[in-house]
Design an enzyme around this catalytic site. Sequence first.
Site, PDB file in Angstrom:
ATOM      1  N   LYS A 106       3.202  -3.924   6.068  1.00 58.31           N
ATOM      2  CA  LYS A 106       2.827  -4.517   4.785  1.00 58.31           C
ATOM      3  C   LYS A 106       3.947  -4.517   3.761  1.00 58.31           C
ATOM      4  CE  LYS A 106      -0.576  -5.825   3.098  1.00 58.31           C
ATOM      5  NZ  LYS A 106      -0.956  -7.188   2.784  1.00 58.31           N
ATOM      6  N   THR A 120     -12.680  -1.727  -1.441  1.00 65.46           N
ATOM      7  CA  THR A 120     -12.815  -3.111  -1.007  1.00 65.46           C
ATOM      8  C   THR A 120     -13.489  -3.172   0.362  1.00 65.46           C
ATOM      9  OG1 THR A 120     -10.689  -3.144   0.152  1.00 65.46           O
ATOM     10  CG2 THR A 120     -10.671  -3.669  -2.223  1.00 65.46           C
ATOM     11  N   TYR A 180       0.191  -0.560  10.273  1.00 65.69           N
ATOM     12  CA  TYR A 180      -0.118  -1.222   9.007  1.00 65.69           C
ATOM     13  C   TYR A 180       0.902  -0.824   7.942  1.00 65.69           C
ATOM     14  CZ  TYR A 180      -2.911  -2.878   5.065  1.00 65.69           C
ATOM     15  OH  TYR A 180      -3.349  -3.530   3.943  1.00 65.69           O
ATOM     16  N   SER A 192       0.833  -1.199   0.000  1.00 62.03           N
ATOM     17  CA  SER A 192       0.000   0.000   0.000  1.00 62.03           C
ATOM     18  C   SER A 192       0.859   1.237   0.000  1.00 62.03           C
ATOM     19  CB  SER A 192      -0.912   0.037   1.240  1.00 62.03           C
ATOM     20  OG  SER A 192      -0.190   0.489   2.353  1.00 62.03           O
TER      21      SER A 192
END
Length: 294
Positions: A179, A211, A175, A149
């Site tokens: 990632k 999403t 996060y 991301s």
Amino acid sequence: MNLHVKTLSLMTWRSRFLEESFWSLEETAALAKQLPLKSPSENIFLHIVDLSDPKQIWKFVENFKQEHKLHVLINNAGCMVNKRELTEDGLEKNFAANTLGVYILTTGLIPVLEKEHDPRVQKGLGSCSSVQGLGMRSVSWSIQITVSSGGMLVQKLNTNDLQSERTPFDGTMVYAQNKVSERQQVVLTERWAQGHPAIHFSSMHPGWADTPGVRQAMPGFHARFGDRLRSEAQGADTMLWLALSSAAAAQPSGRFFQDRKPVSTHLPLATASSSPAEEEKLIEILEQLAQTFK
């Protein structure tokens, strides 16, 4: 783009620490049936694996190695838990699922990939998804793709606090750290590419896509920018291109992609680069942890 696949295995991860999975098992099975496979006789398998549970991942890897060949591994699943919580094994939950789980799954399956011609591994960053992909194609390539991301672009690798024990906890920043183009995963992809030249490794950013994971984990962001987000199909385009195209295989291994093009893993003027010593320390820590649960 048709998927010229003989066998497709989908992993959906069901973590005890999530209030609900982004995709139910029924939704994952329905998604598999909609894939544009070449013929109805091709095999689709659904594996349920908790990627925050190291012991369960090791068990899955050993069973998979006995039963399947593997040409493409797409590491797409990820989570963002917004408060610091621990798994039953005492691991911080974001770290357990997004970094250690990916490390164990990928390193465990590398011997299977190396048996095939032109294998590939992808890591997709920023997906907030519960679905992983493992495939055996009619054209025998081996690939690893990591989905990332944009958050990792401003995050520096911090090997001194991988499980957020010493700094104020911010789920979004954690996060971005976890990632591997949320930084740890990008570093892992680059190091795997150096150590396993027979496999084509890549990481990619799908762009901000609408999403279920984004809607659940980042409701404020979705409310503000939802009308500008990409569709799920648009987000998956580069991932499939990396998995299937000969043009992608011609690119150097270990690169980071967006919109089918290699891009930098750092923003201009950002201080997010890491030293070889820091990267080696990350590998050592993950390997020690992984062996603890084997």
